[in-house]
Design a protein around this motif. Structure first.
Motif, PDB file in Angstrom:
ATOM      1  N   LYS A 156       0.588  -1.005   0.222  1.00  0.00           N
ATOM      2  CA  LYS A 156       0.011  -0.073   0.142  1.00  0.00           C
ATOM      3  C   LYS A 156       0.524   1.456   0.007  1.00  0.00           C
ATOM      4  CE  LYS A 156      -3.778  -2.458   0.174  1.00  0.00           C
ATOM      5  NZ  LYS A 156      -3.981  -2.505  -1.703  1.00  0.00           N
ATOM      6  N   GLN A 157       1.823   1.014   1.028  1.00  0.00           N
ATOM      7  CA  GLN A 157       3.148   2.328   1.038  1.00  0.00           C
ATOM      8  C   GLN A 157       3.528   2.806  -0.726  1.00  0.00           C
ATOM      9  OE1 GLN A 157       5.398   1.249   3.465  1.00  0.00           O
ATOM     10  NE2 GLN A 157       4.163   2.195   5.228  1.00  0.00           N
ATOM     11  N   GLU A 167       0.369   4.346  -3.221  1.00  0.00           N
ATOM     12  CA  GLU A 167       0.900   5.853  -2.714  1.00  0.00           C
ATOM     13  C   GLU A 167       2.030   6.310  -3.314  1.00  0.00           C
ATOM     14  OE1 GLU A 167       0.412   8.571   0.795  1.00  0.00           O
ATOM     15  OE2 GLU A 167      -0.331   6.551   0.916  1.00  0.00           O
ATOM     16  N   LEU A 198       1.362   6.356  -7.441  1.00  0.00           N
ATOM     17  CA  LEU A 198       0.791   8.232  -7.358  1.00  0.00           C
ATOM     18  C   LEU A 198       1.738   9.796  -7.198  1.00  0.00           C
ATOM     19  CD1 LEU A 198      -2.354   6.882  -5.387  1.00  0.00           C
ATOM     20  CD2 LEU A 198      -1.941   6.900  -8.028  1.00  0.00           C
ATOM     21  N   ARG A 199       2.391   9.327  -6.224  1.00  0.00           N
ATOM     22  CA  ARG A 199       2.810  10.525  -5.571  1.00  0.00           C
ATOM     23  C   ARG A 199       3.904  11.073  -6.709  1.00  0.00           C
ATOM     24  NH1 ARG A 199       3.914   9.270  -1.124  1.00  0.00           N
ATOM     25  NH2 ARG A 199       7.029   8.000  -1.774  1.00  0.00           N
ATOM     26  N   ALA A 208      -1.823  11.729  -3.991  1.00  0.00           N
ATOM     27  CA  ALA A 208      -1.735  10.847  -3.496  1.00  0.00           C
ATOM     28  C   ALA A 208      -2.157  10.051  -2.427  1.00  0.00           C
ATOM     29  CB  ALA A 208       0.304  10.624  -3.934  1.00  0.00           C
ATOM     30  N   GLU A 209      -2.689  10.751  -1.162  1.00  0.00           N
ATOM     31  CA  GLU A 209      -2.474  10.222  -0.088  1.00  0.00           C
ATOM     32  C   GLU A 209      -4.127  10.128  -0.413  1.00  0.00           C
ATOM     33  OE1 GLU A 209      -1.981  10.162   4.292  1.00  0.00           O
ATOM     34  OE2 GLU A 209      -3.186  12.439   3.842  1.00  0.00           O
ATOM     35  N   GLN A 210      -5.158  11.509  -0.945  1.00  0.00           N
ATOM     36  CA  GLN A 210      -6.450  10.854  -1.264  1.00  0.00           C
ATOM     37  C   GLN A 210      -7.001  10.559  -2.168  1.00  0.00           C
ATOM     38  OE1 GLN A 210      -7.021  14.958  -2.185  1.00  0.00           O
ATOM     39  NE2 GLN A 210      -6.862  15.919   0.296  1.00  0.00           N
ATOM     40  N   SER A 213      -5.336   7.335  -2.930  1.00  0.00           N
ATOM     41  CA  SER A 213      -4.940   6.056  -2.264  1.00  0.00           C
ATOM     42  C   SER A 213      -6.830   5.780  -1.291  1.00  0.00           C
ATOM     43  CB  SER A 213      -3.510   5.785  -1.066  1.00  0.00           C
ATOM     44  OG  SER A 213      -2.837   5.276  -1.753  1.00  0.00           O
ATOM     45  N   GLU A 218      -8.799   2.637  -2.040  1.00  0.00           N
ATOM     46  CA  GLU A 218      -9.092   1.349  -1.046  1.00  0.00           C
ATOM     47  C   GLU A 218      -9.700   1.415  -0.637  1.00  0.00           C
ATOM     48  OE1 GLU A 218      -5.964  -0.835  -0.778  1.00  0.00           O
ATOM     49  OE2 GLU A 218      -4.897   0.232  -1.773  1.00  0.00           O
TER      50      GLU A 218
END
Length: 189
Positions: free
Chosen positions: A128-129, A132, A135-136, A152-154, A156, A160
């Protein structure tokens, strides 16, 4: 006679089918051995325990997802196309045609069954990291580093959440809807 590598592959393929369809806890070693068509000692010659088999299974699922992602990405260096490749890899996973239907992310399903501190949970967290981080990296091509990390966090969270809900519903429709939202977010940069 099968080589050790072939036997290991048979065990991993059987474990993957059974773990995804029935869960890790509900799948015993004897079922995996029977599904793989190998001798019981073959399992212990390849894995130190069921826990070792679970970790190997999770590592293989991670690599399979990366293959889906790389196939979607191709030679593209475009930020938006990179984000779309990540999302499309999730869709490819959801639409893979599982024997007992789509049940959501196999990695998250496994993590939900494993106790805190289990090595398998670390494999899932690492996956999962990495998603992300991909994406970042793609978003950093279209916006500044800070905004890329936030978005990227959003994204993710959207991925999920949508794959979890899609697994409950047994189809990929929510992932398609998440893709529409994600692409709109990226295009708004």
């Amino acid at each position: 006679m099968a080589t050790r590598s072939e036997t290991r592959d048979k065990l991993l393929e059987a474990a993957a089918r059974l773990f995804y369809a029935h869960g890790i806890s509900a799948t015993g070693i004897d079922a995996i051995i029977a599904e793989a068509g190998v001798a019981k000692m073959s399992l212990y010659n390849n894995f130190e325990s069921k826990s070792g088999l679970v970790v190997a299974y999770l590592q293989v699922r991670h690599e399979q997802w990366l293959e889906l992602y790389r196939a979607r990405l191709g030679d593209s260096s475009d930020g938006e196309a990179g984000v779309q490749a990540v999302v499309d890899a999730y869709l490819d996973h959801a639409e893979a045609g599982y024997e007992h239907g789509f049940r959501g992310c196999g990695l998250l399903n496994a993590a939900a069954e494993l106790p805190a501190g289990d090595p398998g949970r670390a494999v899932v967290a690492g996956h999962k990291q990495q998603v992300e981080a991909l994406l970042r990296d793609h978003l950093a091509r279209v916006t500044d580093e800070r905004r890329a990390a936030e978005l990227a966090e959003q994204i993710s969270f959207l991925l999920e959440g949508s794959i979890s809900r899609a697994g409950l519903e047994g189809n990929s429709e929510l992932l398609h809807r998440a893709k529409t939202l994600i692409i709109a977010l990226v295009r708004a940069l």
